[in-house]
Design a protein around this motif. Structure first.
Motif, mmCIF file in Angstrom:
data_model
loop_
_atom_site.group_PDB
_atom_site.id
_atom_site.type_symbol
_atom_site.label_atom_id
_atom_site.label_comp_id
_atom_site.label_asym_id
_atom_site.label_seq_id
_atom_site.Cartn_x
_atom_site.Cartn_y
_atom_site.Cartn_z
ATOM 1 N N LYS A 293 30.188 15.743 6.359
ATOM 2 C CA LYS A 293 31.257 15.621 5.357
ATOM 3 C C LYS A 293 30.743 15.000 4.062
ATOM 4 O O LYS A 293 29.658 14.417 4.028
ATOM 5 N N CYS A 294 31.548 15.112 3.042
ATOM 6 C CA CYS A 294 31.160 14.605 1.734
ATOM 7 C C CYS A 294 32.364 14.035 0.995
ATOM 8 O O CYS A 294 33.471 14.571 1.091
ATOM 9 N N LEU A 295 32.130 12.928 0.298
ATOM 10 C CA LEU A 295 33.160 12.262 -0.497
ATOM 11 C C LEU A 295 32.582 12.115 -1.893
ATOM 12 O O LEU A 295 31.520 11.523 -2.064
ATOM 13 N N ILE A 296 33.278 12.671 -2.877
ATOM 14 C CA ILE A 296 32.712 12.667 -4.226
ATOM 15 C C ILE A 296 33.754 12.174 -5.217
ATOM 16 O O ILE A 296 34.926 12.553 -5.143
ATOM 17 N N ARG B 166 24.251 16.699 -7.126
ATOM 18 C CA ARG B 166 24.015 16.292 -8.524
ATOM 19 C C ARG B 166 23.632 17.485 -9.406
ATOM 20 O O ARG B 166 23.268 17.307 -10.571
ATOM 21 N N ILE B 288 33.540 4.753 -6.693
ATOM 22 C CA ILE B 288 33.169 6.170 -6.500
ATOM 23 C C ILE B 288 33.667 7.008 -7.674
ATOM 24 O O ILE B 288 32.929 7.824 -8.233
ATOM 25 N N ASN B 292 31.319 8.500 -10.990
ATOM 26 C CA ASN B 292 30.894 9.840 -10.535
ATOM 27 C C ASN B 292 29.932 9.761 -9.344
ATOM 28 O O ASN B 292 28.939 10.502 -9.282
ATOM 29 N N LYS B 293 30.220 8.869 -8.392
ATOM 30 C CA LYS B 293 29.303 8.697 -7.257
ATOM 31 C C LYS B 293 29.640 9.660 -6.115
ATOM 32 O O LYS B 293 30.718 10.257 -6.091
ATOM 33 N N CYS B 294 28.709 9.764 -5.198
ATOM 34 C CA CYS B 294 28.893 10.690 -4.081
ATOM 35 C C CYS B 294 28.301 10.098 -2.810
ATOM 36 O O CYS B 294 27.254 9.445 -2.843
ATOM 37 N N LEU B 295 29.002 10.335 -1.703
ATOM 38 C CA LEU B 295 28.561 9.880 -0.386
ATOM 39 C C LEU B 295 28.565 11.108 0.509
ATOM 40 O O LEU B 295 29.606 11.768 0.652
ATOM 41 N N ILE B 296 27.412 11.426 1.090
ATOM 42 C CA ILE B 296 27.331 12.661 1.864
ATOM 43 C C ILE B 296 26.690 12.381 3.219
ATOM 44 O O ILE B 296 25.731 11.617 3.314
ATOM 45 N N GLY B 297 27.270 12.962 4.249
ATOM 46 C CA GLY B 297 26.715 12.824 5.588
ATOM 47 C C GLY B 297 25.985 14.084 5.985
ATOM 48 O O GLY B 297 26.430 15.181 5.629
ATOM 49 N N THR B 298 24.852 13.931 6.667
ATOM 50 C CA THR B 298 24.207 15.130 7.201
ATOM 51 C C THR B 298 23.645 14.836 8.576
ATOM 52 O O THR B 298 23.243 13.718 8.884
#
Lengths: 354, 354
Positions: A293-296, B166, B288, B292-298
């Motif tokens: 998942k992603c939170l932006i 980005r 956030i 303009n920040k981003c948090l992404i899970g992989t």
């Protein structure tokens, strides 16, 4: 000329009499047609966001505007051209890498001012000046609703950034949920309805309600968050592929992740104040990782988003625009545009007609 | 043949005697060279992650492997080819859209099994079989460290997904921070050192320590999180453009956002258990959005990430690989590979040499 602003001693929007600005080199003089009011304006009025221009005892409000060029002043714009101004400007006129690249929306704190929000006067006056580079031409027939270009541009940027995060794989989204039934939420709901098979919109209202009527007409499902908190969407309806957060309700950041289907993305746009509360931080972290998942977060927008927004506005049905614009006030009756009851969707101050 | 596995009644990795598998159509038989041990293996052994193959009283461990084709079996691979297996497989052999597209790493729960982790036997045995499509050929000279291709592929995917977020704007990152000084963290630290001017690595150790020695040799700055919690990085060092979270320490999800510079991105890879605690949810949400920040899970990775990882492994200096592989055990001395003290970086079980 007439202007609507806040003063350091005042307690709300006031009708001011200020000097008409003169365009400097590269600037055009614009005769204002309409200026919209949004949540950010209410925060500025309340003093919880933004700040006065340096040394000024007042700030002219308004960042969602449409006007007509009164004097092109050799800037490349002709008198009579209908234009929409962007919001961010160089602090003290000094440029930096973000403005050079045409991406002022990505500038960090201190490297920009925002007209009508932080450090610079807004557009809620009979005339305003602006560098022609910050004035986006729009077709004359869109003038009536041109003040919606700015909020639509905010959604264009958020969707663009959010969907880009899913580019590295084949994303086949079907459902989207907008958190918030304000004008930005409803404009976005229409936009998402063109791309997603199923749309939801979250509010805290009971029928009859004009925003729920709009959702019904758009074929979206209304979710009452008093009954169904956002993180219970998957159980009550379905886990959604995209969440667009437009309320600034702080718990939504974490709840958004749990509302998402695997491989989903949530865009945050609302701006909450400080608020401490407990979360299951382990479940939050794990859900992001195991389900890709992603939170932006995204804020503001730049010229290409405004250009995309013009196309979007052109495609919007007339009935939707009519239902969204609930109040058209004059500078003398401006309080009506700032009223924020359940009947208001978008209040507008009209300075002139074409 | 010899295999290392866990049994439902056991309390750790055991040397088992199991039947040598026979390749079916499209499968090759692979003679195992080396298999690495990582944090996920420890979680599987502890029973906190993953699960046994259906109906089996044991599960063979291991998902980071390198081997040599013993019998191509008409699958398109020749005997003698050195290969690295990917990890996810079709549940009960039944395909779905994710496997069809070559993106099993994006499959949701239930639409995959993972060899050595959940629902399928791993590679920690003298021989294993695999569909040839899931065997990535590597040059013979990389065989010695081929078991590092899988963990490197995990970082390739995370970096790819994170940097993609980005893409919509001109991102000029300079600094990156890896959270975690395990083998994945240190491999990634080297990778990021090629792209970022300044790198940091967070651990909870005191000098002298072999992982801090590696950081020093890589020119990275060691950050002791007992003194400097991750969200205090901006004050103590600098706000960083990229955070790579490889510990699974639940508070890191929120702290990562506050450690980021404006326009930064944080990739989460660790998998914590449930843990309730208090956060300033308003500050988290606002940070956030406004920056303009981003948090992404992989999670996991697919064939192209393995292919990229082969190139990366080829470029890694020999000294780094030698320092990372701290234990090479045999099936008979396997406990040494699973030891998890401060001297261990990467434990490996060796079944055969080329």
């Amino acid at each position: 000329m007439k202007a609507i602003g806040v003063t350091r001693d005042g307690d709300g929007p006031e009708l001011l009499d200020v000097e008409r600005p003169e365009p400097t080199e590269g600037e055009a003089l614009v005769r204002t047609l309409r200026v919209g009011v949004d949540g950010t304006d209410h925060e500025v009025v309340a003093g919880s966001h933004g700040g006065y221009p340096e040394g000024s005892e007042y700030m002219i409000l308004g960042h969602e505007a449409v006007g007509v060029v009164e004097d092109g002043n050799g800037s490349g714009l002709e008198a009579g051209q209908v234009v929409v101004p962007t919001v961010r400007r160089k602090p003290d006129g000094e440029t930096n890498e973000y403005f050079r690249r045409g991406e002022p929306d990505m500038a960090p704190d201190g490297e920009y001012v925002e007209r009508g929000i932080v450090g610079d006067h807004g557009f809620m006056s009979e005339y305003f000046t602006s560098p022609a580079d910050n004035l986006v031409p729009i077709p004359e027939e869109l003038a009536e609703y041109g003040m919606l270009v700015e909020p639509i541009s905010i959604a264009e940027k958020a969707n663009d950034h959010a969907f880009s995060t899913r580019e590295p794989f084949e994303w086949r989204p079907e459902s989207a949920c907008v958190l918030g039934n304000g004008s930005l939420g409803l404009l976005t709901l229409w936009m998402l309805g063109r791309e997603f098979e199923r749309t939801y919109c979250v509010g805290r209202r009971s029928r009859p309600d004009p925003t729920i009527d709009v959702m019904d007409e758009l074929g979206a499902t209304y979710v009452d968050s008093r009954e169904t908190p956002v993180d219970e969407l998957p159980d009550a309806y379905e886990a959604v592929d995209y969440v667009f957060e437009a309320t600034g309700y702080a718990p939504h950041a974490v709840q958004t992740v749990h509302a998402l289907a695997p491989n989903g993305v949530g865009a945050l746009l609302g701006i909450p104040g400080p608020w401490e509360f407990e979360i299951d931080g382990g479940a939050f972290h794990k859900d992001i990782v195991l389900h890709n998942k992603c939170l932006i977060g995204t804020v503001n927008s730049h010229v290409t988003h405004f250009e995309d927004a013009v196309d979007t506005l052109e495609a919007m049905p007339e009935w939707l625009l009519e239902e969204l614009v609930t109040t058209i006030a004059t500078p003398e009756t401006v309080d009506a545009a700032f009223e924020d009851d359940d009947d208001q969707i978008k209040g507008v101050v009209e300075f002139a007609a074409l």
